[in-house]
Design a protein around this motif. Structure first.
Motif, PDB file in Angstrom:
ATOM      1  N   GLY A   1      -1.155  -9.982  -1.836  1.00  0.00           N
ATOM      2  CA  GLY A   1      -2.290  -9.799  -0.940  1.00  0.00           C
ATOM      3  C   GLY A   1      -3.588 -10.290  -1.542  1.00  0.00           C
ATOM      4  N   MET A   2      -3.729 -10.194  -2.854  1.00  0.00           N
ATOM      5  CA  MET A   2      -4.950 -10.654  -3.528  1.00  0.00           C
ATOM      6  C   MET A   2      -4.937 -12.162  -3.749  1.00  0.00           C
ATOM      7  SD  MET A   2      -5.420  -7.556  -6.297  1.00  0.00           S
ATOM      8  CE  MET A   2      -6.341  -8.592  -7.384  1.00  0.00           C
ATOM      9  N   ALA A   3      -3.816 -12.696  -4.179  1.00  0.00           N
ATOM     10  CA  ALA A   3      -3.742 -14.120  -4.545  1.00  0.00           C
ATOM     11  C   ALA A   3      -3.402 -15.021  -3.369  1.00  0.00           C
ATOM     12  CB  ALA A   3      -2.707 -14.310  -5.653  1.00  0.00           C
TER      13      ALA A   3
ATOM     14  N   MET B   1       3.419  -3.227  -6.300  1.00  0.00           N
ATOM     15  CA  MET B   1       2.485  -4.002  -7.121  1.00  0.00           C
ATOM     16  C   MET B   1       2.625  -5.497  -6.833  1.00  0.00           C
ATOM     17  SD  MET B   1       0.061  -4.074  -9.316  1.00  0.00           S
ATOM     18  CE  MET B   1       0.007  -2.601 -10.273  1.00  0.00           C
ATOM     19  N   ASP B   2       3.862  -5.984  -6.719  1.00  0.00           N
ATOM     20  CA  ASP B   2       4.081  -7.393  -6.391  1.00  0.00           C
ATOM     21  C   ASP B   2       3.440  -7.729  -5.041  1.00  0.00           C
ATOM     22  OD1 ASP B   2       5.687  -8.018  -8.675  1.00  0.00           O
ATOM     23  OD2 ASP B   2       7.408  -7.107  -7.678  1.00  0.00           O
TER      24      ASP B   2
ATOM     25  N   MET C   1      -4.304   0.079  -2.943  1.00  0.00           N
ATOM     26  CA  MET C   1      -3.505  -1.096  -3.217  1.00  0.00           C
ATOM     27  C   MET C   1      -2.688  -1.439  -1.966  1.00  0.00           C
ATOM     28  SD  MET C   1      -0.474  -1.531  -6.066  1.00  0.00           S
ATOM     29  CE  MET C   1      -1.364  -0.564  -7.212  1.00  0.00           C
ATOM     30  N   GLN C   2      -2.860  -2.661  -1.465  1.00  0.00           N
ATOM     31  CA  GLN C   2      -2.116  -3.072  -0.277  1.00  0.00           C
ATOM     32  C   GLN C   2      -0.713  -3.512  -0.670  1.00  0.00           C
ATOM     33  OE1 GLN C   2      -3.587  -6.513   1.741  1.00  0.00           O
ATOM     34  NE2 GLN C   2      -2.161  -6.313   3.412  1.00  0.00           N
ATOM     35  N   ALA C   3       0.275  -2.930  -0.029  1.00  0.00           N
ATOM     36  CA  ALA C   3       1.666  -3.289  -0.300  1.00  0.00           C
ATOM     37  C   ALA C   3       2.333  -3.790   0.972  1.00  0.00           C
ATOM     38  CB  ALA C   3       2.414  -2.095  -0.871  1.00  0.00           C
ATOM     39  N   ASP C   4       1.539  -4.264   1.908  1.00  0.00           N
ATOM     40  CA  ASP C   4       2.043  -4.683   3.203  1.00  0.00           C
ATOM     41  C   ASP C   4       2.386  -6.167   3.184  1.00  0.00           C
ATOM     42  OD1 ASP C   4       2.678  -4.859   5.861  1.00  0.00           O
ATOM     43  OD2 ASP C   4       0.615  -4.745   6.559  1.00  0.00           O
ATOM     44  N   LEU C   5       3.645  -6.470   3.416  1.00  0.00           N
ATOM     45  CA  LEU C   5       4.090  -7.864   3.453  1.00  0.00           C
ATOM     46  C   LEU C   5       4.094  -8.438   4.869  1.00  0.00           C
ATOM     47  CD1 LEU C   5       7.088  -7.596   0.960  1.00  0.00           C
ATOM     48  CD2 LEU C   5       4.897  -8.728   0.566  1.00  0.00           C
ATOM     49  N   SER C   6       3.639  -7.656   5.849  1.00  0.00           N
ATOM     50  CA  SER C   6       3.758  -8.105   7.238  1.00  0.00           C
ATOM     51  C   SER C   6       3.033  -9.413   7.550  1.00  0.00           C
ATOM     52  CB  SER C   6       3.351  -6.999   8.209  1.00  0.00           C
ATOM     53  OG  SER C   6       2.028  -6.607   8.000  1.00  0.00           O
ATOM     54  N   PRO C   7       1.860  -9.724   6.981  1.00  0.00           N
ATOM     55  CA  PRO C   7       1.253 -11.025   7.282  1.00  0.00           C
ATOM     56  C   PRO C   7       2.111 -12.199   6.805  1.00  0.00           C
ATOM     57  CG  PRO C   7      -0.383  -9.562   6.304  1.00  0.00           C
ATOM     58  CD  PRO C   7       0.958  -8.891   6.173  1.00  0.00           C
TER      59      PRO C   7
END
Length: 175
Positions: free
Chosen positions: A58-60, A52-53, A1-7
């Motif tokens: 990352g998916m949407a 999770m958020d 699960m990606q939890a990276d907000l950097s982009p």
């Protein structure tokens, strides 16, 4: 699960610094960018408080900068930005609006930083937001447009009521 907000943080900070550019040379640009990035980081951590958020984002995807461009009267095509348009798809309108609120209102910024201090994003990371919370004279000069409440109002007003509601004293964030 990606939890990276950097982009999202990078793209939204870039959008803010293009919409409200630094006044001065390279040092002013760097100081302006740091302030934008700090405000966007706090706003993103508030908007996406859990792993999770962040993974769902990352998916949407965040939605892009189209409405922000329209509100500020920006035309990426006229600026020759069509070749580099992909980064604009990672701009988050709510995060940009909340960051604008934080840049324009020091009290709101302090509440926001306090709210994310114990969150899951800050865990294990010494997060210092000095340039957001206590800008010095060179920070203020460099980011005169980025911190001008009247100029930021069209962007800040988009989602300010939700941010203010979220930061009401005594309310805790899910983290």
């Amino acid at each position: 699960m990606q939890a990276d907000l950097s982009p999202v943080i990078a793209a939204t900070a870039q959008w803010l610094t293009r919409a409200f550019p630094a006044s001065g040379g390279a040092l002013a640009s760097a100081l302006c960018e740091v302030q934008a990035r700090q405000a966007v980081t706090v706003a993103a951590w508030l908007r996406y408080p859990t792993a999770m958020d962040a993974a769902l984002l990352g998916m949407a995807g965040p939605g892009g900068s189209a409405r922000l461009d329209w509100v500020t009267g920006s035309d990426p095509a006229a600026a020759g930005d069509l070749d580099a348009h992909a980064w604009r798809t990672w701009v988050d309108e709510v995060v940009a609006s909340w960051a604008a609120c934080l840049l324009a209102d020091p009290e709101l910024a302090a509440l926001a930083v306090a709210a994310v201090a114990d969150g899951s994003h800050a865990t294990g990371t010494p997060a210092a937001f000095r340039r957001l919370l206590a800008p010095d004279d060179s920070d203020r000069r460099a980011a005169a447009l980025l911190r001008h409440p009247d100029l930021l109002a069209p962007v800040a007003d988009l989602h300010q009521p939700h941010l203010v509601d979220l930061l009401k004293p005594g309310r805790t964030l899910i983290a």
